[in-house]
Every structure is written in structure tokens, then in C-alpha cells.
Design a protein around this motif. Structure first.
Motif, PDB file in Angstrom:
ATOM      1  N   ALA A  36       0.843  -1.198   0.000  1.00 22.49           N
ATOM      2  CA  ALA A  36       0.000   0.000   0.000  1.00 22.49           C
ATOM      3  C   ALA A  36       0.882   1.253   0.000  1.00 22.49           C
ATOM      4  O   ALA A  36       1.905   1.301   0.689  1.00 22.49           O
ATOM      5  N   PRO A  37       0.504   2.274  -0.765  1.00 24.04           N
ATOM      6  CA  PRO A  37       1.312   3.503  -0.841  1.00 24.04           C
ATOM      7  C   PRO A  37       1.578   4.133   0.525  1.00 24.04           C
ATOM      8  O   PRO A  37       2.683   4.624   0.778  1.00 24.04           O
ATOM      9  N   GLN A  38       0.579   4.112   1.423  1.00 24.03           N
ATOM     10  CA  GLN A  38       0.769   4.712   2.746  1.00 24.03           C
ATOM     11  C   GLN A  38       1.821   3.945   3.545  1.00 24.03           C
ATOM     12  O   GLN A  38       2.612   4.538   4.276  1.00 24.03           O
ATOM     13  N   VAL A  39       1.844   2.644   3.407  1.00 18.55           N
ATOM     14  CA  VAL A  39       2.836   1.823   4.113  1.00 18.55           C
ATOM     15  C   VAL A  39       4.216   2.073   3.517  1.00 18.55           C
ATOM     16  O   VAL A  39       5.209   2.192   4.246  1.00 18.55           O
ATOM     17  N   GLN A  40       4.301   2.180   2.203  1.00 26.07           N
ATOM     18  CA  GLN A  40       5.581   2.462   1.563  1.00 26.07           C
ATOM     19  C   GLN A  40       6.123   3.831   1.998  1.00 26.07           C
ATOM     20  O   GLN A  40       7.321   3.979   2.238  1.00 26.07           O
ATOM     21  N   GLU A  41       5.246   4.801   2.114  1.00 26.49           N
ATOM     22  CA  GLU A  41       5.651   6.137   2.568  1.00 26.49           C
ATOM     23  C   GLU A  41       6.142   6.079   4.012  1.00 26.49           C
ATOM     24  O   GLU A  41       7.175   6.664   4.351  1.00 26.49           O
ATOM     25  N   ALA A  42       5.430   5.355   4.862  1.00 21.61           N
ATOM     26  CA  ALA A  42       5.850   5.209   6.259  1.00 21.61           C
ATOM     27  C   ALA A  42       7.207   4.523   6.329  1.00 21.61           C
ATOM     28  O   ALA A  42       8.077   4.917   7.113  1.00 21.61           O
ATOM     29  N   ARG A  43       7.401   3.507   5.514  1.00 21.62           N
ATOM     30  CA  ARG A  43       8.682   2.796   5.477  1.00 21.62           C
ATOM     31  C   ARG A  43       9.813   3.750   5.104  1.00 21.62           C
ATOM     32  O   ARG A  43      10.866   3.767   5.724  1.00 21.62           O
ATOM     33  N   VAL A  46      10.602   6.011   8.034  1.00 21.21           N
ATOM     34  CA  VAL A  46      11.342   5.296   9.081  1.00 21.21           C
ATOM     35  C   VAL A  46      12.801   5.118   8.663  1.00 21.21           C
ATOM     36  O   VAL A  46      13.721   5.362   9.444  1.00 21.21           O
ATOM     37  N   GLU A  47      13.029   4.702   7.430  1.00 20.63           N
ATOM     38  CA  GLU A  47      14.399   4.523   6.950  1.00 20.63           C
ATOM     39  C   GLU A  47      15.180   5.832   6.992  1.00 20.63           C
ATOM     40  O   GLU A  47      16.353   5.851   7.371  1.00 20.63           O
ATOM     41  N   ALA A  48      14.543   6.938   6.623  1.00 24.26           N
ATOM     42  CA  ALA A  48      15.217   8.239   6.658  1.00 24.26           C
ATOM     43  C   ALA A  48      15.563   8.627   8.091  1.00 24.26           C
ATOM     44  O   ALA A  48      16.673   9.116   8.361  1.00 24.26           O
ATOM     45  N   PRO A 126      13.071  -4.264  10.844  1.00 23.65           N
ATOM     46  CA  PRO A 126      11.924  -4.712  10.073  1.00 23.65           C
ATOM     47  C   PRO A 126      12.240  -5.976   9.299  1.00 23.65           C
ATOM     48  O   PRO A 126      13.330  -6.118   8.771  1.00 23.65           O
ATOM     49  N   ASP A 127      11.302  -6.891   9.261  1.00 27.52           N
ATOM     50  CA  ASP A 127      11.542  -8.182   8.633  1.00 27.52           C
ATOM     51  C   ASP A 127      11.272  -8.196   7.138  1.00 27.52           C
ATOM     52  O   ASP A 127      12.077  -8.660   6.363  1.00 27.52           O
ATOM     53  N   ASP A 128      10.139  -7.765   6.710  1.00 28.67           N
ATOM     54  CA  ASP A 128       9.782  -7.933   5.300  1.00 28.67           C
ATOM     55  C   ASP A 128       9.258  -6.647   4.694  1.00 28.67           C
ATOM     56  O   ASP A 128       8.215  -6.627   4.073  1.00 28.67           O
TER      57      ASP A 128
END
Length: 129
Positions: A36-43, A46-48, A126-128
Motif C-alpha cells: 500500500a502507498p501509505q505503508v511504503q511512505e511510512a517505510r 522510518v528509513e530516513a 523490520p523483517d519484510d
């Protein structure tokens, strides 16, 4: 083979099939949610944040990375055994701080990512994603 043995084999086969089907369905749902785009944005956020915190802590925690690198070069199993178990090889993260650092030092996990950049994270990696 008795009728009872055959029934147990059939029941076990059914249990395996149901379990396998449930895992496959769960993997599909998880993949759908993670894409989902919202999950990708959150990821990405978090990475940043992990990268930024890793850079901020670098000056203070770099000696731990140096000691870890030296222990790897020397094959110092005793020193490596005392390192935090906060590792996530799939994502190239290995915490280089001493075991128990989260409580004794009040520091997050810290090390380098698979690209060699400093990274910090809290809890398990994060695992996956």
C-alpha cells in the motif's frame, strides 16, 4: 496398515493442507498491506529517520564499530559473543554495541546498513519491508 492408522494419516494430511493454505493466505494479505502507498511512505520515513539518527550517533558510537571490525578481522569469538544480538542479516544490519546496551547505555541499536552507512534502530529490525 489398520483403519486407525489410515485415518490418522488422512487427518495429518488435512492438518498440513489447512496450515499450508492459511500461511499462503496470510502471506498474500501481508504482501498486499505492505505494498500500500501509505505503508511504503511510512517505510521511507522510518528509513530516513534511522539513517539520520545513525549519522547523529556516529561520532560517539564509531569506536564500537571499530572494535567490531577488529574482532571480525582477528576472528575474536569471545569479543563477538559479547556483542548485542540485535542483528538482521537480511537487511545488512548488525548492532555493534555491547549486549544489554539498550538498558545499560540507553542507546538504540547502532551499526551499518548493507551500503556501509551508519544506521540506528529501536527494537528489532523490520523483517519484510
Amino acid at each position: 496398515m489398520t483403519t486407525g492408522d489410515e485415518e490418522r494419516q488422512v487427518q495429518e494430511a488435512v492438518r498440513r493442507h489447512v496450515r499450508s493454505s492459511a500461511f499462503a493466505e496470510a502471506e498474500d494479505v501481508i504482501s498486499f498491506v505492505l505494498s500500500a502507498p501509505q505503508v511504503q511512505e511510512a517505510r521511507a520515513q522510518v528509513e530516513a529517520a534511522e539513517t539520520q539518527l545513525g549519522m547523529e550517533l556516529r561520532a560517539r558510537l564509531q569506536p564500537f564499530q571499530d572494535r567490531y571490525d577488529q574482532a571480525v578481522r582477528d576472528g575474536d569469538a569471545a569479543r563477538l559473543a559479547g556483542i548485542c544480538p540485535g542483528k538482521h542479516g537480511r537487511w545488512g544490519r548488525i548492532c555493534v554495541l555491547p549486549d544489554g546496551h539498550e538498558t545499560s547505555m540507553k542507546e538504540p541499536h547502532w551499526g551499518r546498513n548493507s551500503e556501509g552507512q551508519p544506521i540506528a534502530w529501536v527494537g528489532s529490525a523490520p523483517d519484510d519491508w
